[in-house]
Design a protein around this motif. Structure first.
Motif, PDB file in Angstrom:
ATOM      1  N   LEU A 223       0.834  -1.206   0.000  1.00 40.64           N
ATOM      2  CA  LEU A 223       0.000   0.000   0.000  1.00 40.64           C
ATOM      3  C   LEU A 223       0.866   1.251   0.000  1.00 40.64           C
ATOM      4  O   LEU A 223       0.548   2.254  -0.650  1.00 40.64           O
ATOM      5  N   ALA A 224       1.996   1.204   0.736  1.00 46.04           N
ATOM      6  CA  ALA A 224       2.898   2.348   0.770  1.00 46.04           C
ATOM      7  C   ALA A 224       3.459   2.612  -0.621  1.00 46.04           C
ATOM      8  O   ALA A 224       3.552   3.773  -1.052  1.00 46.04           O
ATOM      9  N   ALA A 225       3.797   1.539  -1.350  1.00 50.96           N
ATOM     10  CA  ALA A 225       4.306   1.701  -2.710  1.00 50.96           C
ATOM     11  C   ALA A 225       3.263   2.382  -3.576  1.00 50.96           C
ATOM     12  O   ALA A 225       3.558   3.310  -4.330  1.00 50.96           O
ATOM     13  N   LEU A 226       2.022   1.937  -3.410  1.00 51.30           N
ATOM     14  CA  LEU A 226       0.938   2.516  -4.194  1.00 51.30           C
ATOM     15  C   LEU A 226       0.735   3.991  -3.857  1.00 51.30           C
ATOM     16  O   LEU A 226       0.590   4.845  -4.743  1.00 51.30           O
ATOM     17  N   GLY A 227       0.743   4.290  -2.555  1.00 54.53           N
ATOM     18  CA  GLY A 227       0.591   5.682  -2.121  1.00 54.53           C
ATOM     19  C   GLY A 227       1.692   6.552  -2.692  1.00 54.53           C
ATOM     20  O   GLY A 227       1.449   7.670  -3.183  1.00 54.53           O
ATOM     21  N   LEU A 228       2.898   6.010  -2.662  1.00 56.95           N
ATOM     22  CA  LEU A 228       4.058   6.741  -3.174  1.00 56.95           C
ATOM     23  C   LEU A 228       3.896   7.007  -4.665  1.00 56.95           C
ATOM     24  O   LEU A 228       4.175   8.109  -5.150  1.00 56.95           O
TER      25      LEU A 228
END
Lengths: 273, 325
Positions: B119-124
């Motif tokens: 999810l962090a990758a996606l947010g980034l």
């Protein structure tokens, strides 16, 4: 009151009649600790690396037992009372075994002989061999202090340990403690490499060691790490300086037998002087 | 091939390999057929082979489905869950949990770490690529995040408390289905299911997007909604897969290509066959692992690549000769 006493007595009788718990180890280091303290008939199986002389100091003793590859299906079929695993052994297998009702003892990798004593006691208590663990520990202490006394007066020898790929040893590790016991000053530490790290060939040449300790691993197999030894500067240094060969297995795990390495080192220093 | 016939054939294949997977185990002496000792047969079936088989199906379906959706979304045949940094970030999240030695005490933390990573990758990606990201920006950002997550993982390995911890982490990263619990499978399924739902909602949008973003817009399809659903769904499904089974490569790349040969070039028709094909291939690869002679278990990611790569190369050769439909 009388009933309580009867219960107590029958508990005592039951524990006397119950056979000692049998045990499976699924980690190379716990395999070797177990071989030091368990009764022969307690061990149902050891991990597959335990009988490999390149990895294990007790390969001959271990080859008497069935080996496992540390999977839950094998362990369920063996149905041991106690499973002994390392801290970093597959967490899925460990938690599955706990869920299925097995007693799983997790043992931390030893960084010192004090850790080895702690691990021996931990395993000893889990398999009801506390007394055996205590006597192994007592012998360990006697041997340590006589080794320490044997080189108390000589000045420390500057030495460097090279592992495949130029890896050195950590200061806070079994290897570091064994060097100290042998009266050796580890140059990797004085060169600022006190964690697990790799040494450049140039650093090695500048270190100017009095003794080279070659801690090799499967030298006959091809790898980039083993090719490191073939560097002309390294082979030159090994040819010039007194060199002692010490297989990696002595320091892979902290076990009572790790002290054998101290004797090899002390002999090498004595032969040189 | 008729679409319905293909679906039925794949389903039949899945049933066959699942039954085979339940019947084949692995002991110290090598593969074991049947369930053995009746006393422990129930435990072996319920606690070992059932979770292993179900997880293989779930992971394979997630990878196949997301691979098909991403190839459609990015209109790039190289796309797979790995390319958006989802897999590697999820792996990094899981490695961090390993690094602090928390994995064995609370196995729930592992999936949490991996899903958080994806999810962090996606947010980034959204922060970096902006709200109206073009597809090329998206791919480039994904590649950058991929490299960054891989570098962070190497860093964690470098600082690992001992060489042995580093080794365990490395082996785990190659993917495995061994010794998972039913609760872990249930957690994975609970996170994957909304992911699958999101991805399945993109079918119409993906078809429109094959005509280009502007045309899709003029057809009344909101490309942004399609992007959010496809990427969000992938983050959930792949994050949960990586958490439960590590990084299993090649399934997301190969399966959609194989299926495209049967169903043609409409992304919407590719989604379900790819999910089924992914499940089939993954369980098949896991059976191969258990059939090998005695020795330490091979990792799943190794076998999927060993099976997948030659097949893929043959496919490319066939495509070049123009014999592939």
């Amino acid at each position: 009151m009388a009933r309580a006493i009867i219960v107590l007595i029958s508990c005592g009788l039951m524990s006397a009649a119950r056979p000692a718990p049998n045990v499976v180890s699924i980690n190379l280091c716990t395999d070797q600790l177990l071989l030091n303290i368990a009764a022969a008939d307690q061990i149902l199986s050891l991990s597959w690396l335990a009988s490999d002389p390149d990895e294990s100091m007790l390969a001959v003793a271990a080859s008497a037992y069935p080996l496992n590859y540390g999977t839950a299906e094998e362990i369920i079929r063996l149905a041991p009372d106690v499973v002994i695993a390392g801290r970093y052994t597959n967490p899925y297998t460990k938690s599955l075994l706990v869920k299925l009702g097995f007693t799983v003892v997790e043992v931390d990798p030893a960084r010192s002989m004090a850790d080895v004593e702690k691990n021996l006691l931990l395993i000893g208590e889990a398999i009801e061999r506390t007394q055996a663990a205590r006597s192994v520990i007592a012998a360990l202490r006697i041997r340590s202090s006589s080794l320490r006394a044997s080189n108390a007066r000589t000045a420390p020898v500057r030495a460097i340990v090279i592992r495949p790929g130029g890896y050195t040893i950590e200061r806070d590790s079994i290897a570091g403690e064994m060097l100290k016991l042998a009266g050796i000053e580890d140059q990797a530490t004085t060169l600022g490499l006190d964690a697990w790290g790799s040494l450049s060939v140039e650093t090695l040449l500048r270190a100017d060691p009095q003794l080279m300790i070659v801690s090799d691993y499967k030298l006959d197999t091809a790898s980039l790490a083993n090719a490191w030894y073939a560097h002309p500067a390294v082979t030159g240094l090994i040819r010039q300086r007194p060199t002692v060969r010490l297989p990696v297995s002595y320091w892979t795990c902290g076990v009572p037998q790790s002290l054998d390495s101290v004797e090899i080192l002390i002999d090498a220093i004595a032969a040189d002087q | 091939m008729n679409h319905r016939v293909l679906i039925w054939a794949l389903t039949a294949g899945i049933v066959v390999v699942s039954i085979a997977s339940l019947c084949i185990g692995r002991t110290s002496a090598g593969p074991a057929f049947g369930l053995g000792d009746p006393e422990i047969a129930a435990t072996v079936l319920r606690e070992l082979r059932l979770p292993r088989t179900v997880l293989g199906l779930l992971v394979g379906a997630s990878l196949g489905l997301c691979g098909a959706a991403l190839q459609g979304l990015l209109r790039n045949p190289l796309a797979e869950p790995g390319i958006l940094g989802t897999s590697s970030s999820a792996a990094f999240g899981a490695v961090i949990v390993f690094y602090f030695g928390l994995a064995s005490q609370q196995s729930l933390l592992l999936p949490a770490g991996a899903v958080f990573g994806s999810l962090a990758a996606l947010g980034l990606i959204y922060m970096l690529a902006g709200r109206r990201a073009s597809l090329i920006t998206l791919v480039l950002t994904g590649i950058a995040i991929n490299a960054f997550a891989a570098a962070l993982t190497s860093l964690a390995l470098n600082f690992a408390p001992s060489p042995y911890a580093a080794l365990e982490i490395l082996f785990w990263m190659l993917g495995s289905l061994a010794d998972r619990e039913l609760t872990q499978v249930a957690i994975a399924a609970a996170v994957m299911a909304p992911g699958w739902w999101l991805v399945s909602r993109t079918a119409v949008g993906l078809d429109a997007l094959t005509l280009g973003e502007e045309t899709a817009n003029s057809l009344g399809v909101n490309p942004r909604r399609t992007q959010v659903f496809a990427l969000g769904g992938t983050a959930l499904a792949v994050g949960a897969s990586v958490a439960a089974a590590g990084v299993v490569g090649f399934v997301g790349l190969v399966v959609p290509h194989v299926m495209r040969g049967f169903v043609g070039y409409l992304p919407s028709r590719l989604l379900l066959p790819s999910a089924l094909g992914g499940a089939l291939l993954t369980v098949l690869a896991d059976i191969v692992i258990r059939l090998l002679p005695a020795g330490p278990e091979l990792k799943l990611g190794v076998v999927t690549a060993l099976i997948g790569a030659p097949f893929f190369l043959r496919l490319i050769a066939a495509a070049r000769r123009g014999t592939l439909r």
